[in-house]
Write a protein that holds these residues in place. Structure first.
Motif, mmCIF file in Angstrom:
data_model
loop_
_atom_site.group_PDB
_atom_site.id
_atom_site.type_symbol
_atom_site.label_atom_id
_atom_site.label_comp_id
_atom_site.label_asym_id
_atom_site.label_seq_id
_atom_site.Cartn_x
_atom_site.Cartn_y
_atom_site.Cartn_z
ATOM 1 N N VAL A 177 43.394 55.443 47.038
ATOM 2 C CA VAL A 177 44.760 55.664 46.566
ATOM 3 C C VAL A 177 45.102 54.747 45.387
ATOM 4 C CG1 VAL A 177 45.552 56.770 48.695
ATOM 5 C CG2 VAL A 177 45.703 54.289 48.514
ATOM 6 N N SER A 178 46.342 54.228 45.331
ATOM 7 C CA SER A 178 46.755 53.487 44.141
ATOM 8 C C SER A 178 46.238 52.054 44.108
ATOM 9 C CB SER A 178 48.286 53.458 44.047
ATOM 10 O OG SER A 178 48.841 52.732 45.123
ATOM 11 N N SER A 179 45.580 51.596 45.186
ATOM 12 C CA SER A 179 45.023 50.240 45.213
ATOM 13 C C SER A 179 43.573 50.195 44.756
ATOM 14 C CB SER A 179 45.129 49.655 46.630
ATOM 15 O OG SER A 179 46.474 49.531 47.024
ATOM 16 N N GLN A 180 43.023 51.355 44.395
ATOM 17 C CA GLN A 180 41.626 51.419 43.993
ATOM 18 C C GLN A 180 41.437 50.951 42.556
ATOM 19 O OE1 GLN A 180 38.670 52.435 45.772
ATOM 20 N NE2 GLN A 180 37.948 51.348 43.958
ATOM 21 N N VAL A 181 40.531 50.000 42.349
ATOM 22 C CA VAL A 181 40.178 49.610 40.983
ATOM 23 C C VAL A 181 39.132 50.582 40.452
ATOM 24 C CG1 VAL A 181 40.759 47.181 41.246
ATOM 25 C CG2 VAL A 181 38.448 47.944 41.810
ATOM 26 N N LEU A 182 39.277 50.966 39.193
ATOM 27 C CA LEU A 182 38.283 51.854 38.579
ATOM 28 C C LEU A 182 37.047 51.088 38.153
ATOM 29 C CD1 LEU A 182 40.363 54.307 36.334
ATOM 30 C CD2 LEU A 182 39.454 54.687 38.629
ATOM 31 N N GLU A 183 37.256 49.860 37.702
ATOM 32 C CA GLU A 183 36.152 49.030 37.238
ATOM 33 C C GLU A 183 36.217 47.677 37.926
ATOM 34 O OE1 GLU A 183 36.608 48.804 33.040
ATOM 35 O OE2 GLU A 183 36.050 50.888 32.670
ATOM 36 N N PRO A 184 35.087 46.972 38.021
ATOM 37 C CA PRO A 184 35.092 45.649 38.651
ATOM 38 C C PRO A 184 36.074 44.704 37.978
ATOM 39 C CG PRO A 184 32.852 46.415 38.323
ATOM 40 C CD PRO A 184 33.741 47.369 37.582
ATOM 41 N N LEU A 185 36.610 43.775 38.764
ATOM 42 C CA LEU A 185 37.549 42.787 38.259
ATOM 43 C C LEU A 185 36.822 41.472 38.016
ATOM 44 C CD1 LEU A 185 40.481 43.464 40.743
ATOM 45 C CD2 LEU A 185 40.341 44.228 38.361
ATOM 46 N N GLU A 186 37.101 40.853 36.872
ATOM 47 C CA GLU A 186 36.515 39.544 36.621
ATOM 48 C C GLU A 186 37.102 38.538 37.601
ATOM 49 O OE1 GLU A 186 35.772 36.309 32.993
ATOM 50 O OE2 GLU A 186 36.902 38.162 32.603
ATOM 51 N N LEU A 187 36.239 37.719 38.187
ATOM 52 C CA LEU A 187 36.683 36.727 39.168
ATOM 53 C C LEU A 187 37.231 35.507 38.430
ATOM 54 C CD1 LEU A 187 36.865 36.184 42.223
ATOM 55 C CD2 LEU A 187 34.637 35.059 42.061
ATOM 56 N N ILE A 188 38.471 35.642 38.013
ATOM 57 C CA ILE A 188 39.141 34.562 37.292
ATOM 58 C C ILE A 188 40.590 34.544 37.764
ATOM 59 C CG2 ILE A 188 39.581 36.084 35.317
ATOM 60 C CD1 ILE A 188 39.375 33.587 33.526
ATOM 61 N N SER A 189 41.100 33.383 38.089
ATOM 62 C CA SER A 189 42.411 33.281 38.733
ATOM 63 C C SER A 189 43.559 33.490 37.750
ATOM 64 C CB SER A 189 42.558 31.908 39.396
ATOM 65 O OG SER A 189 43.784 31.819 40.099
ATOM 66 N N GLY A 190 44.495 34.353 38.151
ATOM 67 C CA GLY A 190 45.735 34.535 37.419
ATOM 68 C C GLY A 190 45.664 35.423 36.201
ATOM 69 N N LYS A 191 44.503 35.969 35.894
ATOM 70 C CA LYS A 191 44.356 36.798 34.701
ATOM 71 C C LYS A 191 44.857 38.217 34.971
ATOM 72 C CE LYS A 191 40.867 38.628 31.502
ATOM 73 N NZ LYS A 191 39.410 38.666 31.164
ATOM 74 N N ASP A 192 45.737 38.728 34.112
ATOM 75 C CA ASP A 192 46.157 40.119 34.209
ATOM 76 C C ASP A 192 45.009 41.020 33.772
ATOM 77 O OD1 ASP A 192 48.631 39.290 35.004
ATOM 78 O OD2 ASP A 192 49.693 39.868 33.172
ATOM 79 N N GLN A 193 44.655 41.987 34.637
ATOM 80 C CA GLN A 193 43.556 42.898 34.338
ATOM 81 C C GLN A 193 44.078 44.337 34.447
ATOM 82 O OE1 GLN A 193 39.557 41.614 35.643
ATOM 83 N NE2 GLN A 193 40.546 39.953 36.775
ATOM 84 N N PRO A 194 44.634 44.868 33.349
ATOM 85 C CA PRO A 194 45.241 46.199 33.381
ATOM 86 C C PRO A 194 44.202 47.298 33.614
ATOM 87 C CG PRO A 194 45.926 44.959 31.431
ATOM 88 C CD PRO A 194 44.752 44.232 32.026
#
Length: 290
Positions: free
Chosen positions: A127-144
């Motif tokens: 649903v809407s919580s699914q990321v399309l691409e992996p997220l960089e493991l970095i704290s506080g970074k906005d990842q649109p």
């Protein structure tokens, strides 16, 4: 593992010769847009098992989807076969009813490391919580991403995943007050630590999630699939098509109830899923939202 069969299942036709970020991003995105997040086996009188051969046959060769303990278990196998430095992690899902994370690490995810950077790969939340691409493991970074702005926040060694989304616009007034509609613009999804986990750490949890009367997965039949513009979902008898409209600051939700005789048709036409046994749809109240 037969990578050629897996690549065909997700529609990956590119040239692959070494692990790199672009390929990781592409196969991650293709996976969530080709393979549904679904727990339908539980509501067909079947069992989900944490056996890679069985999961490969179910998802790749039988064109089914799976829940996280299948999809992400399979995806980790794919990544290792492709040469990625991959570590399995466990996460605790946020429960909005108790306003806290669940007590068990019931959600399986992966940390992928290369070129001195770490990423979190998760192809099976839906649903809407699914990321399309992996997220960089970095704290506080906005990842649109398409669904909203994701953030990983390091809270003294406990990493929290949250997402800032948009206001829902429900087209069918019959569903304006539906409990399936998420009305929180900032949503906490799950938390995890970086301690490696093994498949055996999830065996008991897999059994519990399929049998416990309080489990989300025994209370709802779920099938969702990401699309180029949003996602589709069948929760119980309710079918939804969600279109992300970031330029307008809203998500458009088209929702309707499906009659029993149409369930099989919807599963095939919208998710390419054909079940061997009859589905008993279920949508009891729980903390789950689209």
């Amino acid at each position: 593992m037969n990578l050629e069969e897996y690549f065909k299942r997700i529609g990956f036709n590119g040239f692959y010769n070494k692990p790199d970020l672009a390929t990781l991003q592409l196969i991650h995105k293709l996976h969530v847009m080709s393979i549904p997040f679904e727990n339908l086996s539980i509501h067909c009188g079947e069992r989900n098992v944490m056996d890679l051969d069985a999961i490969f046959n179910k998802i790749v060769r039988s064109n089914r989807g799976g829940w996280c303990l299948e999809n992400n278990f399979l995806f980790g196998w794919v990544l290792r076969e492709m040469g990625y430095n991959t570590t399995t992690l466990g996460s605790r899902v946020f429960n909005s009813i108790i306003n806290d994370f669940g007590p068990l690490e019931s959600h399986l995810i992966h940390k992928v490391v290369f070129d001195g950077k770490a990423y979190i790969a998760d192809v099976s939340f839906g649903v809407s919580s699914q990321v399309l691409e992996p997220l960089e493991l970095i704290s506080g970074k906005d990842q649109p991403q398409a669904a909203g702005v994701f953030r990983l926040i390091d809270q003294e060694g406990v990493w929290v995943l949250e997402k800032a989304g948009r206001k829902p616009e429900v087209l069918n007034p019959d569903f304006a007050t539906s409990s399936l509609v998420n009305r929180k613009e900032t949503k906490t999804i799950y938390c995890f630590i970086l301690k490696p986990r093994e498949a055996e750490d999830f065996f008991d949890k897999s059994d519990m999630l399929q049998t416990d009367p309080s489990s989300l997965f025994t209370n709802k039949s779920i099938c969702s699939l990401q699309t180029p513009t949003g996602f589709r979902a069948l929760i119980g008898w309710t079918y939804s098509e969600v279109t992300f409209k970031p330029e307008e600051g809203v998500d458009i939700l088209e929702m309707k109830d499906i009659k029993g005789a149409e369930i099989e048709q919807i599963l095939w036409e919208k998710f390419s899923v054909k079940l061997q046994n009859k589905l008993q749809p279920l949508n009891n109240k729980s903390f789950y939202t689209l």
